[in-house]
Design a protein around this motif. Structure first.
Motif, PDB file in Angstrom:
ATOM      1  N   ALA A   1       1.603   4.973  15.773  1.00 27.66           N
ATOM      2  CA  ALA A   1       2.666   5.753  15.127  1.00 27.66           C
ATOM      3  C   ALA A   1       3.296   5.039  13.930  1.00 27.66           C
ATOM      4  CB  ALA A   1       3.729   6.132  16.160  1.00 27.66           C
ATOM      5  N   PRO A   2       3.649   3.748  14.033  1.00 32.73           N
ATOM      6  CA  PRO A   2       4.248   3.091  12.852  1.00 32.73           C
ATOM      7  C   PRO A   2       3.278   2.935  11.693  1.00 32.73           C
ATOM      8  CG  PRO A   2       3.902   1.507  14.629  1.00 32.73           C
ATOM      9  CD  PRO A   2       3.675   2.862  15.214  1.00 32.73           C
ATOM     10  N   TYR A   3       1.976   2.899  11.988  1.00 31.82           N
ATOM     11  CA  TYR A   3       0.995   2.752  10.913  1.00 31.82           C
ATOM     12  C   TYR A   3       0.754   4.083  10.210  1.00 31.82           C
ATOM     13  CZ  TYR A   3       0.574  -1.665  13.225  1.00 31.82           C
ATOM     14  OH  TYR A   3       0.888  -2.881  13.781  1.00 31.82           O
TER      15      TYR A   3
ATOM     16  N   LYS B   1      -7.377   0.156  10.896  1.00 29.85           N
ATOM     17  CA  LYS B   1      -7.307  -1.264  11.223  1.00 29.85           C
ATOM     18  C   LYS B   1      -6.574  -1.489  12.539  1.00 29.85           C
ATOM     19  CE  LYS B   1      -7.165  -2.855   6.404  1.00 29.85           C
ATOM     20  NZ  LYS B   1      -6.294  -3.477   5.385  1.00 29.85           N
ATOM     21  N   ALA B   2      -5.484  -0.747  12.741  1.00 25.07           N
ATOM     22  CA  ALA B   2      -4.704  -0.909  13.969  1.00 25.07           C
ATOM     23  C   ALA B   2      -5.508  -0.500  15.188  1.00 25.07           C
ATOM     24  CB  ALA B   2      -3.414  -0.090  13.883  1.00 25.07           C
ATOM     25  N   ILE B   3      -6.278   0.575  15.082  1.00 24.37           N
ATOM     26  CA  ILE B   3      -7.097   1.027  16.212  1.00 24.37           C
ATOM     27  C   ILE B   3      -8.153  -0.017  16.561  1.00 24.37           C
ATOM     28  CG2 ILE B   3      -8.845   2.715  16.914  1.00 24.37           C
ATOM     29  CD1 ILE B   3      -7.229   4.793  15.351  1.00 24.37           C
ATOM     30  N   GLU B   4      -8.811  -0.550  15.556  1.00 25.80           N
ATOM     31  CA  GLU B   4      -9.870  -1.528  15.813  1.00 25.80           C
ATOM     32  C   GLU B   4      -9.295  -2.847  16.319  1.00 25.80           C
ATOM     33  OE1 GLU B   4     -12.332  -1.650  12.341  1.00 25.80           O
ATOM     34  OE2 GLU B   4     -13.226   0.294  12.803  1.00 25.80           O
ATOM     35  N   ALA B   5      -8.105  -3.223  15.824  1.00 25.23           N
ATOM     36  CA  ALA B   5      -7.456  -4.429  16.334  1.00 25.23           C
ATOM     37  C   ALA B   5      -7.027  -4.226  17.779  1.00 25.23           C
ATOM     38  CB  ALA B   5      -6.260  -4.786  15.464  1.00 25.23           C
TER      39      ALA B   5
ATOM     40  N   ASP C   1      -5.680 -13.496   4.621  1.00 24.39           N
ATOM     41  CA  ASP C   1      -6.418 -12.293   4.994  1.00 24.39           C
ATOM     42  C   ASP C   1      -6.439 -11.219   3.910  1.00 24.39           C
ATOM     43  OD1 ASP C   1      -6.026 -13.274   8.076  1.00 24.39           O
ATOM     44  OD2 ASP C   1      -7.748 -11.980   7.766  1.00 24.39           O
ATOM     45  N   ALA C   2      -5.514 -11.264   2.983  1.00 25.43           N
ATOM     46  CA  ALA C   2      -5.590 -10.312   1.876  1.00 25.43           C
ATOM     47  C   ALA C   2      -6.887 -10.496   1.102  1.00 25.43           C
ATOM     48  CB  ALA C   2      -4.396 -10.493   0.942  1.00 25.43           C
TER      49      ALA C   2
ATOM     50  N   ASP D   1      -4.972  -7.241   6.926  1.00 24.13           N
ATOM     51  CA  ASP D   1      -3.847  -7.184   6.019  1.00 24.13           C
ATOM     52  C   ASP D   1      -3.107  -5.858   6.176  1.00 24.13           C
ATOM     53  OD1 ASP D   1      -2.614  -8.887   4.185  1.00 24.13           O
ATOM     54  OD2 ASP D   1      -3.210  -7.601   2.526  1.00 24.13           O
ATOM     55  N   GLY D   2      -1.788  -5.942   6.317  1.00 22.49           N
ATOM     56  CA  GLY D   2      -0.978  -4.736   6.415  1.00 22.49           C
ATOM     57  C   GLY D   2      -0.676  -4.308   7.833  1.00 22.49           C
ATOM     58  N   ILE D   3      -1.326  -4.902   8.831  1.00 24.78           N
ATOM     59  CA  ILE D   3      -1.053  -4.508  10.215  1.00 24.78           C
ATOM     60  C   ILE D   3      -0.475  -5.646  11.043  1.00 24.78           C
ATOM     61  CG2 ILE D   3      -2.833  -2.717  10.169  1.00 24.78           C
ATOM     62  CD1 ILE D   3      -4.507  -4.561  12.014  1.00 24.78           C
TER      63      ILE D   3
END
Length: 233
Positions: free
Chosen positions: A40-42, A143-147, A172-173, A183-185
């Protein structure tokens, strides 16, 4: 392949992390309540950053860069089944968009890969700018799902020993080109905590007699449990 990229690939494989990749491979269907809460936050982050992306698309920046803009929207069929699909954007008129579905549909019978759709900006839940090699910008939800699936992720840093002190810079960027970026999560607070722990760890190594070459960069990483929010190293 340079030493840095080889190091990162080896470690990421050992951690079983594969964040990023081609946008059309990141699909959302049959999600658990736990994962829905996690992403949700992503989704909110994607929506908040999309206006700037839209502006660049309209200006023709991505065409000049030979990149394409994909977005994810949720589709619903007559049976009430829902699925988020990737659409490559082909036109933007105000807050209305047109595009083509670019991934295989798993649940919905009324849609298929290659269909042309019209949709509004408020339907966008994720975005990714991608080149022909799969290098990505954005894709926070994917990215969030895969992490989440991986559980434990690596957070990479460049270190340097200078004038008796260690300095660490989040890297990581730069790793996005290798399709391993988180990056970003991962929040700045987590990056700061890992930096603190790395400094303590390397200071201990120094006290124990390990030698470090003055001013020569080296590469290291921290380990973060994406599901629990715990820094492991």
């Amino acid at each position: 392949m340079n030493k840095f990229s080889f190091f990162k690939k080896v470690i990421f494989l050992s951690l079983m992390l594969c964040v990023g990749g081609f946008a059309a491979e990141d699909q959302l269907f049959g999600m658990t309540p736990e994962m829905s809460k996690l992403i949700a936050p992503y989704i909110e982050k994607a929506r908040a950053t999309f206006p700037a992306v839209k502006k660049k698309y309209i200006a023709g920046d991505y065409v000049r860069e030979k990149r394409q803009l994909d977005v994810q929207i949720e589709l619903t069929d007559k049976n009430g089944d829902r699925e988020m699909v990737f659409i490559v954007v082909t036109q933007c008129l105000g807050n209305r968009f047109q595009g083509i579905i670019v991934n295989d549909i798993q649940l919905l019978k009324e849609y298929k890969n290659g269909d042309t759709l019209s949709f509004s900006q408020d339907q966008v839940k994720n975005w990714v700018v991608v080149d022909s090699k799969g290098n990505e910008e954005g894709n926070f939800v994917g990215k969030a799902i895969e992490a989440f699936d991986s559980g434990i992720v690596g957070v990479f840093f460049e270190g340097v020993f200078k004038k008796g002190k260690f300095e660490f810079k989040y890297q990581d960027a730069q790793s996005a080109k290798y399709q391993n970026s988180i990056d970003g999560i991962v929040s700045q607070d987590i990056i700061a905590e890992i930096t603190k722990r790395l400094k303590a760890s390397y200071e201990k190594k120094l006290r124990e007699g390990q030698k470090f070459e003055e001013g020569k960069p080296f590469y290291t990483y921290g380990i973060y449990d994406f599901r629990t929010g715990e820094v492991k190293r």
